[in-house]
Design a protein around this motif. Structure first.
Motif, PDB file in Angstrom:
ATOM      1  N   SER A 102       0.819  -1.210   0.000  1.00 29.37           N
ATOM      2  CA  SER A 102       0.000   0.000   0.000  1.00 29.37           C
ATOM      3  C   SER A 102       0.858   1.268   0.000  1.00 29.37           C
ATOM      4  O   SER A 102       0.344   2.374   0.071  1.00 29.37           O
ATOM      5  CB  SER A 102      -0.941   0.006   1.202  1.00 29.37           C
ATOM      6  OG  SER A 102      -0.190   0.107   2.387  1.00 29.37           O
ATOM      7  N   VAL A 104       2.886   3.922  -1.791  1.00 30.74           N
ATOM      8  CA  VAL A 104       3.048   4.429  -3.154  1.00 30.74           C
ATOM      9  C   VAL A 104       4.468   4.965  -3.318  1.00 30.74           C
ATOM     10  O   VAL A 104       4.921   5.806  -2.540  1.00 30.74           O
ATOM     11  CB  VAL A 104       2.021   5.538  -3.449  1.00 30.74           C
ATOM     12  CG1 VAL A 104       2.269   6.159  -4.817  1.00 30.74           C
ATOM     13  CG2 VAL A 104       0.614   4.980  -3.356  1.00 30.74           C
ATOM     14  N   GLY A 135      10.618  14.656   7.320  1.00 26.64           N
ATOM     15  CA  GLY A 135       9.689  15.475   8.075  1.00 26.64           C
ATOM     16  C   GLY A 135       8.514  14.618   8.525  1.00 26.64           C
ATOM     17  O   GLY A 135       8.408  13.450   8.140  1.00 26.64           O
ATOM     18  N   VAL A 136       7.622  15.197   9.327  1.00 24.04           N
ATOM     19  CA  VAL A 136       6.518  14.396   9.854  1.00 24.04           C
ATOM     20  C   VAL A 136       5.497  14.051   8.766  1.00 24.04           C
ATOM     21  O   VAL A 136       5.312  14.797   7.812  1.00 24.04           O
ATOM     22  CB  VAL A 136       5.783  15.086  11.027  1.00 24.04           C
ATOM     23  CG1 VAL A 136       6.697  15.237  12.213  1.00 24.04           C
ATOM     24  CG2 VAL A 136       5.239  16.441  10.583  1.00 24.04           C
ATOM     25  N   GLY A 137       4.898  12.888   8.937  1.00 23.10           N
ATOM     26  CA  GLY A 137       3.807  12.474   8.063  1.00 23.10           C
ATOM     27  C   GLY A 137       4.226  12.062   6.670  1.00 23.10           C
ATOM     28  O   GLY A 137       3.441  12.135   5.731  1.00 23.10           O
ATOM     29  N   THR A 141       6.816   5.680   9.741  1.00 19.85           N
ATOM     30  CA  THR A 141       6.149   4.664  10.553  1.00 19.85           C
ATOM     31  C   THR A 141       5.503   3.607   9.654  1.00 19.85           C
ATOM     32  O   THR A 141       5.539   2.409   9.962  1.00 19.85           O
ATOM     33  CB  THR A 141       5.100   5.332  11.473  1.00 19.85           C
ATOM     34  OG1 THR A 141       5.787   6.232  12.342  1.00 19.85           O
ATOM     35  CG2 THR A 141       4.344   4.313  12.300  1.00 19.85           C
ATOM     36  N   ILE A 293       1.849  13.762   4.084  1.00 21.00           N
ATOM     37  CA  ILE A 293       0.850  12.826   3.562  1.00 21.00           C
ATOM     38  C   ILE A 293      -0.254  12.605   4.581  1.00 21.00           C
ATOM     39  O   ILE A 293      -1.396  12.340   4.231  1.00 21.00           O
ATOM     40  CB  ILE A 293       1.528  11.519   3.125  1.00 21.00           C
ATOM     41  CG1 ILE A 293       2.446  11.852   1.945  1.00 21.00           C
ATOM     42  CG2 ILE A 293       0.524  10.452   2.734  1.00 21.00           C
ATOM     43  CD1 ILE A 293       3.333  10.750   1.509  1.00 21.00           C
ATOM     44  N   ARG A 294       0.083  12.792   5.826  1.00 22.65           N
ATOM     45  CA  ARG A 294      -0.958  12.677   6.853  1.00 22.65           C
ATOM     46  C   ARG A 294      -2.013  13.766   6.631  1.00 22.65           C
ATOM     47  O   ARG A 294      -3.219  13.513   6.691  1.00 22.65           O
ATOM     48  CB  ARG A 294      -0.344  12.787   8.247  1.00 22.65           C
ATOM     49  CG  ARG A 294      -1.322  12.439   9.345  1.00 22.65           C
ATOM     50  CD  ARG A 294      -0.665  12.371  10.698  1.00 22.65           C
ATOM     51  NE  ARG A 294       0.326  11.315  10.774  1.00 22.65           N
ATOM     52  CZ  ARG A 294       1.558  11.482  11.212  1.00 22.65           C
ATOM     53  NH1 ARG A 294       1.951  12.671  11.612  1.00 22.65           N
ATOM     54  NH2 ARG A 294       2.392  10.471  11.251  1.00 22.65           N
ATOM     55  N   GLU A 297      -4.125  12.902   3.573  1.00 25.01           N
ATOM     56  CA  GLU A 297      -5.162  11.922   3.894  1.00 25.01           C
ATOM     57  C   GLU A 297      -6.292  12.546   4.695  1.00 25.01           C
ATOM     58  O   GLU A 297      -7.464  12.232   4.478  1.00 25.01           O
ATOM     59  CB  GLU A 297      -4.566  10.760   4.701  1.00 25.01           C
ATOM     60  CG  GLU A 297      -3.686   9.862   3.882  1.00 25.01           C
ATOM     61  CD  GLU A 297      -3.157   8.693   4.699  1.00 25.01           C
ATOM     62  OE1 GLU A 297      -2.691   7.722   4.082  1.00 25.01           O
ATOM     63  OE2 GLU A 297      -3.193   8.738   5.946  1.00 25.01           O
TER      64      GLU A 297
HETATM   65  P1  ADP Z   1       5.762   9.544   9.673  1.00 30.54           P
HETATM   66  O1  ADP Z   1       6.005   8.353  10.532  1.00 30.54           O
HETATM   67  O2  ADP Z   1       6.881   9.813   8.724  1.00 30.54           O
HETATM   68  O3  ADP Z   1       5.376  10.768  10.456  1.00 30.54           O
HETATM   69  P2  ADP Z   1       3.540   7.966   8.707  1.00 30.54           P
HETATM   70  O4  ADP Z   1       4.261   6.739   8.322  1.00 30.54           O
HETATM   71  O5  ADP Z   1       2.767   7.945   9.968  1.00 30.54           O
HETATM   72  O6  ADP Z   1       4.515   9.229   8.724  1.00 30.54           O
HETATM   73  O7  ADP Z   1       2.581   8.371   7.489  1.00 30.54           O
HETATM   74  C1  ADP Z   1       1.471   9.244   7.626  1.00 30.54           C
HETATM   75  C2  ADP Z   1       0.327   8.717   6.804  1.00 30.54           C
HETATM   76  O8  ADP Z   1       0.649   8.826   5.424  1.00 30.54           O
HETATM   77  C3  ADP Z   1       0.044   7.253   7.049  1.00 30.54           C
HETATM   78  O9  ADP Z   1      -1.346   7.057   7.037  1.00 30.54           O
HETATM   79  C4  ADP Z   1       0.706   6.554   5.890  1.00 30.54           C
HETATM   80  O10 ADP Z   1       0.043   5.343   5.554  1.00 30.54           O
HETATM   81  C5  ADP Z   1       0.572   7.556   4.782  1.00 30.54           C
HETATM   82  N1  ADP Z   1       1.674   7.459   3.812  1.00 30.54           N
HETATM   83  C6  ADP Z   1       2.907   7.995   3.937  1.00 30.54           C
HETATM   84  N2  ADP Z   1       3.650   7.729   2.837  1.00 30.54           N
HETATM   85  C7  ADP Z   1       2.874   7.012   2.008  1.00 30.54           C
HETATM   86  C8  ADP Z   1       3.064   6.442   0.704  1.00 30.54           C
HETATM   87  N3  ADP Z   1       4.219   6.584   0.041  1.00 30.54           N
HETATM   88  N4  ADP Z   1       2.041   5.752   0.169  1.00 30.54           N
HETATM   89  C9  ADP Z   1       0.878   5.627   0.822  1.00 30.54           C
HETATM   90  N5  ADP Z   1       0.622   6.143   2.022  1.00 30.54           N
HETATM   91  C10 ADP Z   1       1.601   6.834   2.627  1.00 30.54           C
END
Ligand code: ADP
Ligand code: MG
Length: 428
Positions: A102, A104, A135-137, A141, A293-294, A297
């Motif tokens: 999942s 991308v 950076g965040v999001g 994770t 990306i957070r 979404e």
């Molecule tokens: P971080 O840990 O870097 O702060 P996360 O891993 O929590 O960010 O990602 C934030 C949200 O964005 C999650 O819901 C994650 O599934 C989604 N997301 C981040 N990168 C992608 C990607 N390349 N493809 C699909 N969803 C992504």
């Protein structure tokens, strides 16, 4: 318990009460499947029964135990028996949505993605440690959970921990003079996934403790993956040790996604949720949001929830309306609980009878609790009034429901957007 014995045999026999404090009962379960099944199908039953026994309403939390299989296949290192306090994972871990499939891939994240994938294809043999920062999001994770999925599939003994948890456990271990036990627990894993190491920055003693663990694992060929919201350069203490001593490690970063990647992510999401979405709308949402990306979404969920509440199709003008209202903080003006039920019905796609009924299907329960929450927070109704409107629920049920909302905000995908769309509807 009121369950057929076959059901009991499958789902409850290997569970055990672990701790009970502050109205919270922690139940250990053998694996992810059991925890999901129990959360989805038997939460209310377990909750009710346990509450009855204790004589007060309880929060029940399922924790996944290190599986027997994984323990047995853990070959390397001293075979320390896990004490009862062994690290366990909160229910729902790893997050089902966070997989390699999942994720991308685009120019902003392909290095990190590929590094994570090759680490997961043969642990300890490629980049060790792998250090991902962004950076965040932006997906750190997500990638750690994707690696964790692979560990589960291959019955590899792994541990996912945030550095905040690590720090707290470390401090507790010092206080209880059990640092040896603490170390041996961490030493017994084959893959250590540590999220958000920036949290330890400046905490020299914790870092020292962490490097002991780190060295123990690294010296015996165990895999370590670290993530951080900050570049390792801003954490010289970490960088010194990781970069210079471990030349076979790799540091990768994730950049803010391009517009194309953002649209591709939304297309995947729309497909996942089975909602029709026009590219024009997805582009608009992508342009309207910043790099995270957070946030992307969140904006997408917001548009979809608004469409559901207003029973409209997802058009560009609807998307504009949904995102423009965002942040305007319009306050709820209605005092009518019936209006709340209507708004929740739209946002959560649950009919009124199910909303006020007592079926324990997960989506009904979540919507029900959201309605209680809005009635309490925004309409300031009394608990007994809410109980009455919700089809004759008792005091404890309402209080419990309102409390659960905090968990949903964190754990249930799209929950926040739906509640916001519903409260928007109630503002004028
Ligand atoms: P971080 O840990 O870097 O702060 P996360 O891993 O929590 O960010 O990602 C934030 C949200 O964005 C999650 O819901 C994650 O599934 C989604 N997301 C981040 N990168 C992608 C990607 N390349 N493809 C699909 N969803 C992504
Ligand atoms: Mg994260």
């Amino acid at each position: 318990m009121q369950l057929p014995s076959s059901v009991f045999a499958t789902w409850l026999k290997d569970t055990a009460g672990l701790s009970f404090a502050d109205g919270k009962l922690v139940v250990s379960v053998p694996n992810v499947f059991t925890s999901e099944w129990l959360e989805r199908r038997a939460y209310q039953l377990v909750h009710r029964t346990a509450s009855k026994i204790v004589g007060q309403p309880l929060d029940v939390v399922f924790l996944i135990k290190e599986s027997q299989a994984r323990k047995e296949t853990a070959t390397s290192g001293p075979s320390t028996r896990r004490p009862n306090t062994a690290p366990m994972f909160r229910t729902g871990f790893p997050n089902r949505r966070y997989s390699f499939d999942s994720f991308v891939v685009g120019p902003s994240n392909d290095l990190s993605y590929n590094a994570a994938l090759s680490v997961a294809s043969s642990f300890g043999e490629h980049y060790n440690p792998l250090f991902i920062y962004s950076g965040v999001g932006l997906g750190k994770t997500h990638l750690l959970h994707a690696i964790a999925h692979r560990c589960v599939q291959q019955s590899i003994n792994f541990l996912y921990v945030t550095s905040e948890q690590f720090t707290n456990e470390f401090i507790t271990a010092i206080r209880q003079r059990s640092t040896e036990e603490f170390r041996s627990r961490y030493r017994s894993v084959d893959v250590l996934l540590m999220d958000d190491v920036q949290f330890m920055s400046g905490k020299e003693q914790t870092l020292e403790g962490f490097f002991h663990t780190f060295n123990d694992l690294h010296n015996t060929g165990r895999q370590i993956v670290l993530t951080s919201d900050k570049s390792p350069r801003t954490m010289p203490y970490l960088e010194d040790r990781i970069r210079s001593r471990y030349s076979w490690g790799l540091t990768t970063d994730i950049q803010a996604p391009s517009l194309e990647t953002k649209v591709a992510i939304l297309q995947t999401k729309a497909k996942e949720k089975n909602v029709p979405a026009d590219n024009v709308v997805l582009e608009y949402i992508s342009e309207r949001t910043g790099g995270s990306i957070r946030d992307l979404e969140g904006a997408f969920n917001r548009v979809m929830a608004t469409a559901q509440v207003s029973k409209g199709t997802v058009t560009l003008s609807l998307a504009k309306r949904a995102l423009e209202e965002r942040g305007a903080h319009r306050s709820v003006t209605t005092r009518s609980p019936e209006k709340v039920l209507e708004a929740i019905e739209g946002a959560f796609q649950v009919d009124q009878a199910s909303l006020t009924g007592s079926k324990r299907r997960r989506d009904f329960v979540v919507a029900r609790h959201a309605a209680m929450y809005i009635m309490r927070e925004h309409l300031k109704l009394s608990v007994s009034e809410i109980g009455r409107v919700m089809g004759g629920k008792n005091h404890a049920t309402v209080i419990h429901g309102i409390k659960r909302v905090n968990d949903y905000l964190e754990l249930v995908d799209g929950f926040k957007a739906k509640v916001e769309a519903a409260t928007d509807q109630l503002a004028s």
